[in-house]
Write a protein that holds these residues in place. Structure first.
Motif, PDB file in Angstrom:
ATOM      1  N   PHE A 301       0.825  -1.212   0.000  1.00 23.03           N
ATOM      2  CA  PHE A 301       0.000   0.000   0.000  1.00 23.03           C
ATOM      3  C   PHE A 301       0.861   1.265   0.000  1.00 23.03           C
ATOM      4  O   PHE A 301       0.687   2.150  -0.850  1.00 23.03           O
ATOM      5  N   TYR A 302       1.795   1.361   0.951  1.00 18.80           N
ATOM      6  CA  TYR A 302       2.584   2.586   1.074  1.00 18.80           C
ATOM      7  C   TYR A 302       3.541   2.772  -0.101  1.00 18.80           C
ATOM      8  O   TYR A 302       3.774   3.902  -0.552  1.00 18.80           O
ATOM      9  N   ALA A 303       4.096   1.687  -0.608  1.00 18.57           N
ATOM     10  CA  ALA A 303       4.996   1.800  -1.752  1.00 18.57           C
ATOM     11  C   ALA A 303       4.238   2.253  -2.996  1.00 18.57           C
ATOM     12  O   ALA A 303       4.725   3.094  -3.762  1.00 18.57           O
ATOM     13  N   THR A 304       3.047   1.722  -3.198  1.00 18.48           N
ATOM     14  CA  THR A 304       2.255   2.125  -4.351  1.00 18.48           C
ATOM     15  C   THR A 304       1.926   3.610  -4.285  1.00 18.48           C
ATOM     16  O   THR A 304       2.062   4.346  -5.273  1.00 18.48           O
ATOM     17  N   ALA A 323      -1.926  13.690  -9.969  1.00 18.83           N
ATOM     18  CA  ALA A 323      -1.351  12.509  -9.314  1.00 18.83           C
ATOM     19  C   ALA A 323      -2.284  11.992  -8.230  1.00 18.83           C
ATOM     20  O   ALA A 323      -2.444  10.778  -8.056  1.00 18.83           O
ATOM     21  N   GLY A 324      -2.908  12.922  -7.487  1.00 17.54           N
ATOM     22  CA  GLY A 324      -3.874  12.508  -6.475  1.00 17.54           C
ATOM     23  C   GLY A 324      -5.043  11.758  -7.068  1.00 17.54           C
ATOM     24  O   GLY A 324      -5.498  10.748  -6.520  1.00 17.54           O
ATOM     25  N   VAL A 325      -5.532  12.234  -8.218  1.00 18.66           N
ATOM     26  CA  VAL A 325      -6.645  11.554  -8.902  1.00 18.66           C
ATOM     27  C   VAL A 325      -6.207  10.166  -9.359  1.00 18.66           C
ATOM     28  O   VAL A 325      -6.942   9.185  -9.221  1.00 18.66           O
ATOM     29  N   LEU A 326      -4.998  10.066  -9.895  1.00 22.39           N
ATOM     30  CA  LEU A 326      -4.518   8.794 -10.421  1.00 22.39           C
ATOM     31  C   LEU A 326      -4.241   7.771  -9.331  1.00 22.39           C
ATOM     32  O   LEU A 326      -4.157   6.575  -9.604  1.00 22.39           O
ATOM     33  N   LEU A 327      -4.095   8.214  -8.082  1.00 20.83           N
ATOM     34  CA  LEU A 327      -3.863   7.298  -6.970  1.00 20.83           C
ATOM     35  C   LEU A 327      -5.160   6.789  -6.347  1.00 20.83           C
ATOM     36  O   LEU A 327      -5.138   5.850  -5.548  1.00 20.83           O
ATOM     37  N   THR A 328      -6.291   7.399  -6.687  1.00 26.11           N
ATOM     38  CA  THR A 328      -7.548   7.026  -6.033  1.00 26.11           C
ATOM     39  C   THR A 328      -7.993   5.592  -6.294  1.00 26.11           C
ATOM     40  O   THR A 328      -8.651   5.002  -5.436  1.00 26.11           O
ATOM     41  N   PRO A 329      -7.703   4.959  -7.462  1.00 30.76           N
ATOM     42  CA  PRO A 329      -8.130   3.563  -7.621  1.00 30.76           C
ATOM     43  C   PRO A 329      -7.593   2.632  -6.538  1.00 30.76           C
ATOM     44  O   PRO A 329      -8.256   1.657  -6.173  1.00 30.76           O
ATOM     45  N   MET A 330      -6.411   2.929  -6.014  1.00 34.37           N
ATOM     46  CA  MET A 330      -5.836   2.096  -4.958  1.00 34.37           C
ATOM     47  C   MET A 330      -6.716   2.100  -3.717  1.00 34.37           C
ATOM     48  O   MET A 330      -7.094   1.044  -3.192  1.00 34.37           O
ATOM     49  N   VAL A 331      -7.074   3.294  -3.259  1.00 33.70           N
ATOM     50  CA  VAL A 331      -7.820   3.379  -2.011  1.00 33.70           C
ATOM     51  C   VAL A 331      -9.303   3.083  -2.205  1.00 33.70           C
ATOM     52  O   VAL A 331      -9.972   2.582  -1.294  1.00 33.70           O
ATOM     53  N   VAL A 332      -9.841   3.378  -3.401  1.00 34.60           N
ATOM     54  CA  VAL A 332     -11.224   2.996  -3.678  1.00 34.60           C
ATOM     55  C   VAL A 332     -11.350   1.473  -3.693  1.00 34.60           C
ATOM     56  O   VAL A 332     -12.288   0.896  -3.121  1.00 34.60           O
ATOM     57  N   VAL A 385      -3.286  -0.658 -10.472  1.00 33.15           N
ATOM     58  CA  VAL A 385      -3.396  -0.012  -9.160  1.00 33.15           C
ATOM     59  C   VAL A 385      -4.687  -0.434  -8.469  1.00 33.15           C
ATOM     60  O   VAL A 385      -4.716  -0.697  -7.257  1.00 33.15           O
ATOM     61  N   LEU A 386      -5.774  -0.517  -9.235  1.00 38.31           N
ATOM     62  CA  LEU A 386      -7.060  -0.959  -8.673  1.00 38.31           C
ATOM     63  C   LEU A 386      -6.962  -2.381  -8.148  1.00 38.31           C
ATOM     64  O   LEU A 386      -7.469  -2.695  -7.056  1.00 38.31           O
ATOM     65  N   LEU A 387      -6.323  -3.276  -8.900  1.00 39.06           N
ATOM     66  CA  LEU A 387      -6.167  -4.661  -8.453  1.00 39.06           C
ATOM     67  C   LEU A 387      -5.368  -4.726  -7.152  1.00 39.06           C
ATOM     68  O   LEU A 387      -5.703  -5.509  -6.250  1.00 39.06           O
ATOM     69  N   CYS A 388      -4.334  -3.916  -7.064  1.00 40.33           N
ATOM     70  CA  CYS A 388      -3.550  -3.877  -5.817  1.00 40.33           C
ATOM     71  C   CYS A 388      -4.433  -3.435  -4.658  1.00 40.33           C
ATOM     72  O   CYS A 388      -4.372  -3.991  -3.556  1.00 40.33           O
ATOM     73  N   GLY A 389      -5.252  -2.404  -4.895  1.00 37.84           N
ATOM     74  CA  GLY A 389      -6.132  -1.920  -3.836  1.00 37.84           C
ATOM     75  C   GLY A 389      -7.148  -2.956  -3.407  1.00 37.84           C
ATOM     76  O   GLY A 389      -7.409  -3.137  -2.207  1.00 37.84           O
ATOM     77  N   LEU A 390      -7.738  -3.654  -4.365  1.00 36.40           N
ATOM     78  CA  LEU A 390      -8.702  -4.705  -4.032  1.00 36.40           C
ATOM     79  C   LEU A 390      -8.045  -5.805  -3.208  1.00 36.40           C
ATOM     80  O   LEU A 390      -8.630  -6.314  -2.240  1.00 36.40           O
ATOM     81  N   GLY A 391      -6.827  -6.178  -3.582  1.00 33.24           N
ATOM     82  CA  GLY A 391      -6.132  -7.226  -2.845  1.00 33.24           C
ATOM     83  C   GLY A 391      -5.781  -6.806  -1.431  1.00 33.24           C
ATOM     84  O   GLY A 391      -6.026  -7.541  -0.463  1.00 33.24           O
ATOM     85  N   VAL A 392      -5.210  -5.617  -1.290  1.00 30.32           N
ATOM     86  CA  VAL A 392      -4.824  -5.130   0.037  1.00 30.32           C
ATOM     87  C   VAL A 392      -6.051  -4.967   0.932  1.00 30.32           C
ATOM     88  O   VAL A 392      -6.015  -5.270   2.125  1.00 30.32           O
ATOM     89  N   GLY A 393      -7.174  -4.513   0.347  1.00 31.46           N
ATOM     90  CA  GLY A 393      -8.393  -4.333   1.135  1.00 31.46           C
ATOM     91  C   GLY A 393      -8.920  -5.625   1.726  1.00 31.46           C
ATOM     92  O   GLY A 393      -9.491  -5.638   2.821  1.00 31.46           O
TER      93      GLY A 393
END
Length: 483
Positions: A301-304, A323-332, A385-393
């Motif tokens: 999470f933090y590295a991404t 950049a903030g917009v492009l990072l939102t798929p991770m946390v969503v 990035v979205l896949l990473c977020g789904l996995g971490v969640g």
């Protein structure tokens, strides 16, 4: 060591708590105040990510400085987490969260007013201590008042807080950086929600966590562990980005002294009546496997967030807001999978499948990001990035659930604190190591995610080895329901 055996240790004196569950309305009242505090902690931890390139451009430090802005918070979070976990089993949890919030806000003010990078590090360290307290005590209290099988019922509320705070914070941080307020405003936005959380706590019934008598905090072990880990991180930084050789006197000195202090800390912890890091829990297979997976999820999470923020701005030429917009798929993705998996776990009682699925998604997402370069299509990056977020969640909160379902309820604070400690310390150690491998112009982001994909693969093996124990349906460890 089993949960039954550990319950007879000196750490686990008779708990001063009732195992009778609270009513739904009472739980919601406690939950609201706790989540207001968690919202503050999560916001302060991630809102500055889009500002990192601007901060290091103004205050200096380069890639190493950028990494340490994140690492200082994580290190302080990690090293204070076991202490907060022990305190959660001993003291008034409401007062502890209030203290943690005040520390967090004071650190935010210091960071916002920092004239140099060193002062900013101090502020970030104070923020990390406060964040560690808020998250650890919240985990301990919720674990003490809600049976594991029922926790998914309330995960929707937790997911909303995660979604609003973490999905909105990168965008908010980017907007602030590009506005006349500048990057310093990123560290002050947590003050209003902190005030709301303190007010809510004042009007909340006292949540009762597990209490243990005749227990003292092992300050010596905490000091040795903190100092040793810090010196090892400094060794990685001065060697990787500072130009020092691994065989230089400076690097060797940091390495030898740091490793010696960490070894001494483990000796002290084994003999302490109330160790800040309960090593006996590490004899439990569930704790060991969840620790490995937590390190992978936390670092991922933090590295991404941090490396992609630098990649989007430094390599792709995006603004901080973009950049903030492009990072939102991770946390969503993180918020969505956290909510859905929690609700399904409560409904069906099956939890291990979500851990395996989460680890697998993280492997796929990090593997895709390993091929990122300056010419990569943006939609491919965002999907990864979205896949990473789904996995971490699917991993973060459910790993804590697996541990809390294993240990004696009176040790929930210590067990949850141990998992959170290794999650934060893994990110704190991993970020400087990854930064040392990243080329000077940030065009080697792919190799960072290649390493993260390998770690996620190890995490997949670890969660597969976790015993698939039925979730307890009450706060009495002797009662459970087959899955």
């Amino acid at each position: 060591m089993s949960a039954h055996t550990s319950s007879t240790s000196p750490r686990s004196a008779t708990p001063e708590r009732s195992t009778h569950p609270l009513h739904h309305r009472d739980i919601l009242r406690v939950l609201f105040a706790l989540l207001a505090a968690v919202f503050t902690a999560l916001l302060s931890g991630t809102v500055a990510f889009p500002a990192l390139p601007t901060i290091t451009s103004e205050l200096g430090g380069g890639t190493a400085g950028l990494t340490w802005v994140v690492t200082m918070s994580l290190l302080a979070n990690a090293t204070s987490t076991p202490i907060w976990g022990t305190l959660a089993d001993l003291r008034d949890p409401k007062a502890l969260i209030e203290v943690a919030l005040l520390i967090l806000v004071s650190g935010s003010v210091v960071a916002a007013c920092a004239p140099t990078l060193g002062v900013l590090f101090v502020g970030r360290a104070l923020q990390g201590v406060g964040m560690g307290g808020v998250v650890t005590i919240t985990v301990a209290v919720l674990g003490a008042i809600i049976p594991p099988r029922e926790q998914g019922r309330y995960s929707g509320y937790v997911g909303v807080v995660i979604a609003v705070s973490m999905a909105g914070s990168p965008l908010l941080g980017g907007i602030l950086v590009d506005s006349p307020l500048g990057w310093r405003a990123c560290f002050l936005v947590c003050a209003p929600p902190a005030a709301l959380a303190l007010l809510a706590l004042r009007h909340t019934p006292q949540p009762v966590a597990g209490r243990r008598s005749k227990v003292r905090i092992d300050w010596l072990g905490a000091a040795l562990l903190t100092t040793g880990v810090t010196l090892l991180l400094v060794c990685v930084t001065v060697t990787g980005r500072g130009g020092q050789s691994w065989v230089s006197w400076t690097s060797t000195g940091y390495l030898v002294v740091g490793a010696s202090l960490v070894a001494a800390a483990f000796v002290v912890e084994r003999r302490a009546q109330s160790p800040v890091l309960p090593l006996d829990l590490l004899g439990e297979r569930t704790v060991v496997c969840t620790t490995v997976a937590s390190v992978s999820a936390g670092l991922g999470f933090y590295a991404t967030q941090s490396f992609l923020a630098a990649f989007f701005q430094g390599v792709r030429g995006q603004s901080a807001t973009a950049a903030g917009v492009l990072l939102t798929p991770m946390v969503v993705g993180l918020a969505l999978s956290s909510v859905v998996s929690g609700r399904l776990i409560t409904r069906f009682g099956r939890w291990k499948v979500f851990l395996v699925a989460g680890a697998l998604l993280q492997v796929v997402g990090c593997s895709a990001l390993a091929y990122v370069d300056p010419t990569s299509k943006l939609w491919i990056i965002e999907l990864a990035v979205l896949l990473c977020g789904l996995g971490v969640g699917m991993l973060l909160q459910n790993l804590v659930l697996a541990v809390q379902n294993t240990v004696d309820p009176v040790r929930i604070g210590a067990a949850g604190g141990a998992v959170l400690y290794f999650r934060s310390i893994g990110a704190a150690v991993g970020l400087p190591v990854l930064a040392a491998a990243l080329p000077a112009h940030n065009d080697g982001t792919g190799r960072v995610f290649l390493a993260l994909a390998a770690l996620a693969l190890v995490s997949l093996g670890a969660v597969a080895l976790i015993p698939n124990r039925p979730l307890r349906t009450s706060l009495d460890p002797g009662r459970s329901e087959p899955t």
